[in-house]
Each structure stands twice: as C-alpha cells, then as structure tokens.
Design an enzyme around this catalytic site. Structure first.
Site, mmCIF file in Angstrom:
data_model
loop_
_atom_site.group_PDB
_atom_site.id
_atom_site.type_symbol
_atom_site.label_atom_id
_atom_site.label_comp_id
_atom_site.label_asym_id
_atom_site.label_seq_id
_atom_site.Cartn_x
_atom_site.Cartn_y
_atom_site.Cartn_z
ATOM 1 N N CYS A 195 39.959 10.629 18.136
ATOM 2 C CA CYS A 195 39.752 11.750 17.223
ATOM 3 C C CYS A 195 38.558 11.437 16.326
ATOM 4 O O CYS A 195 37.828 10.477 16.552
ATOM 5 C CB CYS A 195 41.000 11.970 16.370
ATOM 6 N N ARG A 247 41.318 16.446 15.488
ATOM 7 C CA ARG A 247 42.247 15.898 16.471
ATOM 8 C C ARG A 247 41.896 16.202 17.919
ATOM 9 O O ARG A 247 41.586 17.332 18.279
ATOM 10 C CB ARG A 247 43.666 16.423 16.206
ATOM 11 N N ILE A 287 46.264 13.568 22.831
ATOM 12 C CA ILE A 287 46.511 12.870 24.090
ATOM 13 C C ILE A 287 47.993 12.512 24.209
ATOM 14 O O ILE A 287 48.611 12.681 25.243
ATOM 15 C CB ILE A 287 45.666 11.575 24.192
ATOM 16 N N VAL A 288 48.566 11.968 23.118
ATOM 17 C CA VAL A 288 49.985 11.600 23.056
ATOM 18 C C VAL A 288 50.607 12.343 21.882
ATOM 19 O O VAL A 288 49.998 12.466 20.821
ATOM 20 C CB VAL A 288 50.153 10.074 22.878
ATOM 21 N N GLU A 329 44.609 4.939 19.982
ATOM 22 C CA GLU A 329 45.855 4.926 20.738
ATOM 23 C C GLU A 329 46.535 3.578 20.525
ATOM 24 O O GLU A 329 45.887 2.533 20.600
ATOM 25 C CB GLU A 329 45.590 5.122 22.238
#
Length: 557
Positions: free
Chosen positions: A2, A50, A53-54, A77
């Site tokens: 991000c 943002r 992804i998760v 991540e």
C-alpha cells in the site's frame, strides 16, 4: 502493499493541516487504488492508500486497537500473522482478517522490538495515544519502501511516507529509512532490531553447502508468499532466478489446489488453480525465448508481452518519477518492468512473485568472477544485500506499485538468507570451471536423484546470467545510450551542475537521467539515491551491463 503517510506532532492546527496531509497522501494513490483512509489523534495524522491482498473485505486502514489507543498504518504483508495471533498472551478482540492487525497487540505486549517478531515485508507507523508518540519500522532488507522527512520550519515534527513525492513538498531533508530498524519518537532514537549471524561482512563463514537444506528453505519461502485472497502470478524472465521461483510456485499452486486441508497454506488458494506467468522483452529477445520454454515446461498460463524502443523511451520520464532515482542500472531495468506491470494489472492480477536478491546472495553478477579471494567475495555479497533497498528492492517495489501491483521476493526470506549467507564463500566462487550461482543451480539439479521431478530444463537451469535490462534485448541499452548522446551535448556534459557535488555523472546516459530527475524532484531528494556500479577495485568496467563483464565476453567467444 500500500502507500502510507504519517505526520507526528504537526506544528499547526491539525484540522487546518488535514487537507494538506490528504493531498500528500494522494500522491501515493497509485500504490493503493482500492481505498483511502485516515486517522487523527491529537497532533498526529496517519493516512493510508490501500491495495487489498489479504483481508480484502475487512482490512481497511488505519487499523485501531480494541481500546482505541493504538493506531497503525502499514504497507506490507506479515506471513506469520496467524501464528503470532495464537501466541499473544492477552485476549484481544480483532476487528479484521488483515494480516497486519496483529502488530497492534504485539506492540502492546513487546513494545517497538516487536518488529523483530514479524516474518514478512513491511513498513509501518504506529501511534501510541497514551504516550503521545509514534513508532516506525521497516522490514529487515527493505523490500518495502519507507522514507523519513525533516523540516527546518518545524523541527519537532516527524514525517514518514512510502515515497519521496509525498514528503518533499513539506520537508527540506529526507532520508531512506534504514531497513531492519525501528524509530521511537519518545527517545528520538533509530534502533537496529535485525541482527542476523551474517551481518558482519568481515566474519567469513566456513559451513559446507547443504544442497537439500538450500532447496527446501527456498521452497518454504515461496510457499509462505502465496498467502493471498486475490489472483497472483510470477514474473518470468527465463533466467535462473525467476525460473526457479516460477517452478516452485507452480508446484505449490498445484499442491494447494488439490489439497482438502484447512491448513494455513491451503487458505492461500485463489480463483486460479493454474499459475500465471508474465514475460516482457523486445521482439525476439533472449528473455522471451527462454521464458516461453520455461512456461511450456511448467505448464503455466503464460502471458508474453513485447514493447518497442519508442515505447520504452516514451515511458522514461514516468519511470524516473515513480522510481525516484537517477541510477543507470535501476532505470534501465525498471522501464520494461514498469511496462509489464501495467499489462499485468490490466489482466486482473494484484500480486506477483519475483526473483530479486539471488545475485547479491550468491555473487551472481558476472563481475564477481574477478573477486580476488573468498573473503572479498563474501564481503561484497553481504554489502550488496545490505544495499538492496537502494537498488533492486527499490526497483521491484516501485516499478510494480506504480500500477498497484505487489511484488514478493522469496530469495530475501530471513530463513533463506540465514542459510545461504552462512555458506563458505569458496563454494560460490567462479573456480574449477564453475558458473555463477553454481550451488543454487546444483541444489535444483535432479539429474542424479530419481526421487525428484526436474524443476527446470537443463539448458535453463545452467543458462548464463543476463541482467534484466540486457535480457529484454541488447538494443534497449544501445538505444538509451544513443538517445542520451542526442539529448546531452558535449558542452553540457563538460559542465556538470555545482549542486551535484562529488556525484558527477561519468557518461552522457547517467547525465541525462540526473537531468530528468532534477526536473521532477527538488534537490533534497537526490540525497536518497545510490548509484549501482560494479567493483572498480576488481578491474571491472564501470558500465553495469553484464555483457561488458569479462565472464560474459568469454562465454560468447
């Protein structure tokens, strides 16, 4: 990944500053096109752009603790987030499925040093309301980008952002935040938390290579990086590094797609049970041909893209704007990667695996063939790894994030680094007829082990190193040099600008890039740039292209 922006102890009224902060954060929106968020506490504002992804549906940021006293903005991540949640002592009420929310409670239990517990790639800023302070941290190698800014007009204000373009309008001094460190505004100290056994470049390891351990550690690294709730793929140049990552990822994707397990790995399955691979080059380039062969061997869903020299040249100013550098090597390689990333994002992919880091770890750049000793070889490997955040990590991050595409780099996994950088450097050297990265190739050569399926075709596994900017087509670099000759006259080249100090370009190509950089960015941004050049003391040509190194020339004869 991000885009993040944080400003602590704003000198003016916070509500009056808010529009300026939102405007600065907007400069990062290419990194996070999915949503924008902000949080204001006292005289501190945290902003977030943002890329989901998760925790796609629930993970909007900034994240706030259950009692509202901790606020967090994160780029990155965290691969071990489920295990970290399980090991928390307190009983906390998590609000999202984001892999990053656990940082709030790790900080509550362990303080700033919690950064060392994270396995992943990250840059984050946390605001502690009780202590009215911020803590900022960056991952061990600097896979994610983070900058810290300072203003002589408001010396007590701390600024942080993912890119220079969000800081230079308000800061007159900017530094690349050091990887493997955290900053605590309460003490105003920047502390190194990452202290691996290999950090001292003068400490030369003597461990023999364990090929099985090397192979299995890289496989584990790829496996954990498949954590995603969105379609993913691999960047495939057809070189050794990207081909190995693609091979492992294809195996793991197939394994997970056929699994009925509810394990952590099984939860990474996306809508694509078949791995997608992506390649780019000039028509007929060596990389395209090799990538096609690898894709056929691995049975990936392969996407081959070409670009013209004119398209590359037309993109150059945008590349420098997004990469925020004037380094020759970075710009040469970033341009095709930037163009490919746009194509990938247009095809609905948000995350890719990439092969950065291997050349630094194993001494894969052909100039390493000139290393005078095992000690010198190892020291140069460690030095290159430590500086990755100023070169290849910067390229992989910003070339892709220019289009809201996340790149993950398995070779820079902490566990893999611990194994690979503790091998006797003599095992890596170009001696006794060995190619560059011999031990990495050997670890995945199944010729003498019938229990293992081949990872790659033999001619790919043992293909000589081509730097990405070379492999996309030699005429790309030639065109850059020719264009620089047209853009920079002899008279202009003879009169470098006074403000450049000792950082004087030695070629017209380098001069051209610096001139373009200065047209886009103010002077303080140049302090964050490091030029990538081969080891001059080893008698290497200054041009960073691999084809000018002795090993490449000898192989072509």
């Amino acid at each position: 990944m991000c885009g993040i922006l944080a400003v602590h102890h704003v000198a003016e009224d916070i509500e009056a500053f808010k529009p300026k902060a939102l405007h600065l954060s907007k400069q990062l929106r290419h990194r996070g096109p999915d949503w924008s968020g902000k949080a204001i506490r006292n005289q501190t504002i945290l902003c977030h752009e943002r890329l989901a992804i998760v925790g796609v549906e629930s993970g909007a940021q900034p994240l706030v603790s259950d009692d509202g006293k901790l606020v967090l903005t994160v780029n990155g991540e965290i691969y071990n987030h489920l295990k970290l949640r399980e090991n928390l002592k307190g009983n906390y009420k998590f609000k999202t499925y984001s892999d990053c929310e656990v940082i709030l409670y790790l900080y509550r239990e362990h303080g700033p040093a919690c950064a060392n517990m994270l396995d992943g790639m990250f840059s984050w800023v946390l605001y502690d309301q009780d202590k009215d302070k911020v803590v900022a941290a960056r991952d061990p190698i600097g896979i994610t980008t983070l900058y810290q800014g300072f203003s002589s007009d408001s010396p007590d204000t701390a600024y942080f952002a993912s890119e220079l373009k969000a800081l230079h309008p308000v800061c007159d001094k900017i530094i690349a935040f050091p990887p493997g460190h955290y900053y605590d505004s309460e003490t105003k100290q920047t502390v190194r938390y990452f202290k691996p056994s290999w950090w001292d470049e003068n400490k030369i390891p003597s461990n023999p290579v364990d090929y099985k351990l090397l192979r299995e550690t890289l496989e584990a690294s790829v496996r954990k990086r498949l954590m995603a709730e969105v379609p993913y793929g691999v960047l495939l140049s057809g070189g050794l590094d990207s081909s190995l990552i693609a091979s492992i990822a294809a195996r793991e994707t197939e394994k997970l797609a056929n699994s009925t397990s509810q394990s952590e790995e099984a939860r990474t399955i996306t809508a694509w049970p078949k791995l997608h691979s992506f390649a780019i080059g000039l028509p007929g380039s060596p990389d395209l041909l090799a990538a096609r062969k690898v894709a056929d061997f691995l049975h990936t869903f392969h996407h081959e893209h070409t670009f013209t020299i004119d398209e590359g040249l037309d993109a150059l100013r945008d590349v420098i704007y997004h990469l925020e550098t004037y380094d020759v090597t970075t710009i040469r390689a970033s341009t095709p990667m930037y163009l490919l990333s746009r194509k990938i994002k247009a095809q609905g992919v948000k995350m890719v695996l990439s092969g950065e880091g291997s050349d630094e770890i194993f001494g894969g750049y052909l100039y390493f063939g000139n290393a005078p000793s095992r000690e010198a070889f190892h020291s140069e490997c460690v030095r290159r790894v430590k500086n990755l955040h100023l070169s290849d990590c910067l390229r992989a991050n910003k070339s892709t994030m220019a289009w809201g595409l996340e790149a993950r780099v398995p070779f820079l996994d902490k566990d893999f680094l611990e194994v690979a950088l503790n091998i006797d450097p003599e095992e890596k050297m170009y001696i006794n007829g060995r190619k560059e990265k011999y031990i990495l190739r050997k670890a995945f050569d199944t010729t003498h082990d019938s229990s293992l399926q081949p990872y790659l075709p033999q001619d790919i596994l043992w293909r000589q190193k081509e730097q990405f900017s070379d492999g996309v087509g030699y005429s790309w670099i030639d065109a850059l040099k020719d264009t620089a000759e047209l853009c920079i006259s002899d008279d202009e080249f003879a009169l470098p600008r006074r403000e450049w100090g000792d950082d004087i370009p030695t070629t017209k190509e380098a001069f051209w890039y610096r001139k373009l950089f200065d047209e886009i960015f103010p002077r303080q941004c140049a302090d964050t740039v490091m030029r990538w050049v081969p080891k001059a003391e080893w008698g290497c040509p200054e041009d960073p292209s691999g084809r000018y190194q002795a090993g490449h020339v000898a192989a072509l004869k």
